[in-house]
Design an enzyme around this catalytic site. Structure first.
Site, PDB file in Angstrom:
ATOM      1  N   LYS A 109      -9.312  -5.564   4.084  1.00 45.43           N
ATOM      2  CA  LYS A 109      -9.113  -5.176   2.686  1.00 45.43           C
ATOM      3  C   LYS A 109      -8.716  -6.432   1.911  1.00 45.43           C
ATOM      4  O   LYS A 109      -7.751  -7.101   2.275  1.00 45.43           O
ATOM      5  CB  LYS A 109      -8.001  -4.119   2.623  1.00 45.43           C
ATOM      6  CG  LYS A 109      -7.811  -3.487   1.270  1.00 45.43           C
ATOM      7  CD  LYS A 109      -6.884  -2.272   1.405  1.00 45.43           C
ATOM      8  CE  LYS A 109      -6.404  -1.784   0.065  1.00 45.43           C
ATOM      9  NZ  LYS A 109      -5.427  -0.685   0.209  1.00 45.43           N
ATOM     10  N   GLY A 122     -12.808  -8.093  -5.732  1.00 50.56           N
ATOM     11  CA  GLY A 122     -12.911  -7.885  -4.286  1.00 50.56           C
ATOM     12  C   GLY A 122     -11.734  -8.426  -3.496  1.00 50.56           C
ATOM     13  O   GLY A 122     -11.747  -8.398  -2.270  1.00 50.56           O
ATOM     14  N   ARG A 172      -6.703  -3.161   8.170  1.00 51.04           N
ATOM     15  CA  ARG A 172      -6.238  -1.775   8.242  1.00 51.04           C
ATOM     16  C   ARG A 172      -6.960  -1.072   9.383  1.00 51.04           C
ATOM     17  O   ARG A 172      -8.150  -1.268   9.598  1.00 51.04           O
ATOM     18  CB  ARG A 172      -6.552  -1.104   6.914  1.00 51.04           C
ATOM     19  CG  ARG A 172      -6.206   0.358   6.835  1.00 51.04           C
ATOM     20  CD  ARG A 172      -6.084   0.821   5.404  1.00 51.04           C
ATOM     21  NE  ARG A 172      -7.370   0.970   4.742  1.00 51.04           N
ATOM     22  CZ  ARG A 172      -7.497   1.319   3.454  1.00 51.04           C
ATOM     23  NH1 ARG A 172      -6.427   1.532   2.705  1.00 51.04           N
ATOM     24  NH2 ARG A 172      -8.688   1.437   2.910  1.00 51.04           N
ATOM     25  N   ARG A 179     -13.280  10.189   3.389  1.00 51.37           N
ATOM     26  CA  ARG A 179     -12.414  10.722   2.345  1.00 51.37           C
ATOM     27  C   ARG A 179     -13.050  11.983   1.772  1.00 51.37           C
ATOM     28  O   ARG A 179     -14.250  12.210   1.950  1.00 51.37           O
ATOM     29  CB  ARG A 179     -12.289   9.693   1.203  1.00 51.37           C
ATOM     30  CG  ARG A 179     -11.891   8.316   1.675  1.00 51.37           C
ATOM     31  CD  ARG A 179     -12.622   7.236   0.873  1.00 51.37           C
ATOM     32  NE  ARG A 179     -12.430   5.911   1.482  1.00 51.37           N
ATOM     33  CZ  ARG A 179     -11.397   5.124   1.221  1.00 51.37           C
ATOM     34  NH1 ARG A 179     -10.516   5.471   0.321  1.00 51.37           N
ATOM     35  NH2 ARG A 179     -11.255   3.969   1.833  1.00 51.37           N
ATOM     36  N   ASP A 244     -10.530  10.202  -3.631  1.00 53.99           N
ATOM     37  CA  ASP A 244     -11.013   9.077  -2.825  1.00 53.99           C
ATOM     38  C   ASP A 244      -9.890   8.490  -1.968  1.00 53.99           C
ATOM     39  O   ASP A 244     -10.156   7.681  -1.079  1.00 53.99           O
ATOM     40  CB  ASP A 244     -11.629   7.986  -3.710  1.00 53.99           C
ATOM     41  CG  ASP A 244     -10.694   7.536  -4.812  1.00 53.99           C
ATOM     42  OD1 ASP A 244     -10.217   8.398  -5.579  1.00 53.99           O
ATOM     43  OD2 ASP A 244     -10.424   6.331  -4.913  1.00 53.99           O
ATOM     44  N   ASN A 245      -8.660   8.901  -2.229  1.00 56.00           N
ATOM     45  CA  ASN A 245      -7.539   8.429  -1.419  1.00 56.00           C
ATOM     46  C   ASN A 245      -6.984   9.543  -0.540  1.00 56.00           C
ATOM     47  O   ASN A 245      -5.833   9.498  -0.117  1.00 56.00           O
ATOM     48  CB  ASN A 245      -6.429   7.885  -2.320  1.00 56.00           C
ATOM     49  CG  ASN A 245      -6.874   6.655  -3.087  1.00 56.00           C
ATOM     50  OD1 ASN A 245      -7.745   5.916  -2.625  1.00 56.00           O
ATOM     51  ND2 ASN A 245      -6.300   6.433  -4.250  1.00 56.00           N
TER      52      ASN A 245
END
Ligand code: AMP
Ligand code: MG
Length: 470
Positions: A109, A122, A172, A179, A244-245
């Site tokens: 990430k 990004g 991560r 999701r 989305d989380n």
């Protein structure tokens, strides 16, 4: 490159429409700030040369077997549907099957732009990277399902937010990055074949017992219900519960503007962008149900008999508040020493929370001190507390092992906001000692003896708001 991970990639074998293959963008001067050697071991990761951790987990070199890609998804952000999100600054390196037989994603990430970056760069800066590292590992140690942190690597480059800030890459680890929004993107586009493929994939990967789309929905609702109750039991506010989380696995994901409460207030909000308090502490159950309704809406598309599917999905989603309540009662019951709390115990718990709120008591310390002599010191209105205490004593008279139950449900330490901010400030200046100290204490939250880290913030130290940090 001597960095070896036993990659076994399944997502990369899904149809093209699910992702875009893309390599991480190299950084200037990667330097490992933190590496989770214990987690690495369970993932079967090996390395001969420590410098190769920096190379592999900054994205500067690709380990053998990696199949880097950015995943497509969509999502409701603060209630509004965004038809295309996707990994805008994350890249899935691949998956490994860990020593426990569980398939896990390894994702970078902050690893550069992707086709889903929209206006973003990004990248990530050091602050949110270390925040996620500390808080996700703390969550894991608390026993709450979560993504994990494998590494934090300083990039040697600046990223520009309001000012120039040191860049970093987080690695991560998750049982998957599926999701609610992954289902939404195909449902909204009417790509039913992809939606079916995704559903089959999710069932096989997470809920092999589940029967069909509605079985999947039921299983995800159950996990989410447990998760929300678990968050609340430690005073955690996720802060950005967009669809989305919201992970299908039931793991906590996306540690943006999250925070653990110090002083208890049911309506507490930390996120600077959550102006309406949509994701306030006590709204979390309702939002989780709302998110599951969005998953249901997507999954219904798969059914030939829409009316029947709608009826079944409605029944499943409507059952969720009761699941959350039951999980809440179990957890909060344990926090006051009751192993199998019953609905009639709810008032006792609610009344204590009411006292905490009225007095601004520290959520963590008030619960942790309950069985101890100094409990009354956590409350301003000692008379009201003593009255509650007498009722409580009468109730737990028949319980056994009260102290043990309470100690296992009431952590001595949580990652307090002010400590995280202090840790980040030190890390930016090159001092990782506060990070190491926090990580050590948070590793055994129910037994921590680092008293100074148990202390709530002084007036001067209070962090009133958190930022998304993107
Ligand atoms: P989040 O609020 O962190 O869940 O992110 C929402 C969306 O914005 C996701 O699609 C992210 O990948 C994307 N995003 C967040 N920060 C950045 C960034 N710095 N560059 C590119 N995309 C980003
Ligand atoms: Mg996100």
């Amino acid at each position: 490159m001597t960095f070896i991970a036993p990659f076994d990639n399944s997502y990369a074998a899904l149809p093209d429409g699910f992702f875009t293959r893309i390599n991480p963008t190299p950084v200037a001067a990667p330097q490992v700030l933190a590496f989770n050697a214990r987690l690495a071991k369970t993932l079967g990761i090996r390395h001969a040369d420590p410098d190769d951790i920096a190379l592999a987990l900054s994205g500067n070199a690709l380990p053998d077997g990696a199949a880097p890609l950015a995943q497509l998804y969509a999502g409701h952000q603060f209630g509004n549907y965004n038809p295309q999100l996707g990994d805008g600054r994350a890249i899935l390196l691949g998956e490994v099957v860990d020593t426990g037989g569980i398939r896990r994603d390894i994702q970078l990430k902050g690893s550069g732009r992707t086709p889903y970056s929209r206006g973003g760069d990004g990248r990530a800066w050091l602050g949110p990277v270390l925040r996620e590292y500390v808080v996700s590992e703390a969550m894991h140690a608390l026993g709450i399902p979560t993504t994990r942190a494998l590494a934090a690597v300083r990039s040697g480059e600046d990223v520009y937010r309001e000012t120039a800030l040191p860049g970093a890459v987080l690695t991560r680890v998750a049982t998957s990055h599926l999701r609610v929004g992954t289902f939404q993107v195909f449902a909204h586009r009417g790509e039913l074949e992809n939606l079916q493929t995704l559903t089959d994939y999710a069932i096989a990967r997470h809920y092999p017992q589940a029967e069909g789309a509605m079985g999947l929905l039921r299983a995800v609702c159950a996990r989410q219900a447990d998760l929300i109750a678990a968050w609340m039991s430690v005073g955690f506010i996720h802060g950005v519960m967009n669809t989305d989380n919201c992970a299908i696995s039931g793991e906590t994901i996306d540690y943006g503007p999250c925070a653990f409460m110090d002083a208890f207030h049911a309506n507490r909000v930390f996120s600077s962008i959550d102006r309406q308090g949509r994701y306030a502490f006590s709204n979390q159950p309702q939002i989780a149900v709302w998110n599951m309704a969005q998953l249901a809406t997507a999954l219904i598309q798969l059914s030939g008999d829409k009316d029947a599917a709608i009826e079944q999905a409605t029944q499943i989603v409507h059952a969720m508040p009761a699941l959350i309540e039951a999980a809440w009662l179990k957890r909060f019951g344990a926090k006051i020493g009751i192993v199998d709390a019953q609905p009639e115990d709810t008032a006792l718990i609610e009344d204590l929370l009411g006292l905490m709120q009225k007095d601004g008591a520290d959520f963590t310390n008030a619960f942790r001190s309950l069985g101890r002599d100094h409990a009354v010191d956590e409350f301003l209105d000692s008379e009201a507390f003593e009255a509650w205490h007498a009722r409580w004593q009468a109730r737990i008279g028949t319980e056994t092992d009260v102290d043990r139950t309470m100690n296992a449900a009431n952590p001595a330490i949580i990652p307090r906001n002010h400590r995280i901010e202090q840790m980040i400030e030190a890390a930016v200046a090159g001092d990782m000692a506060p990070f190491e100290r926090l990580m050590k204490a948070l590793a055994t939250p129910y037994d921590s003896t680092d008293q100074d880290l148990h202390r709530p913030p002084s007036e001067r130290e209070i962090v009133p708001a958190t930022f998304c940090g993107t």
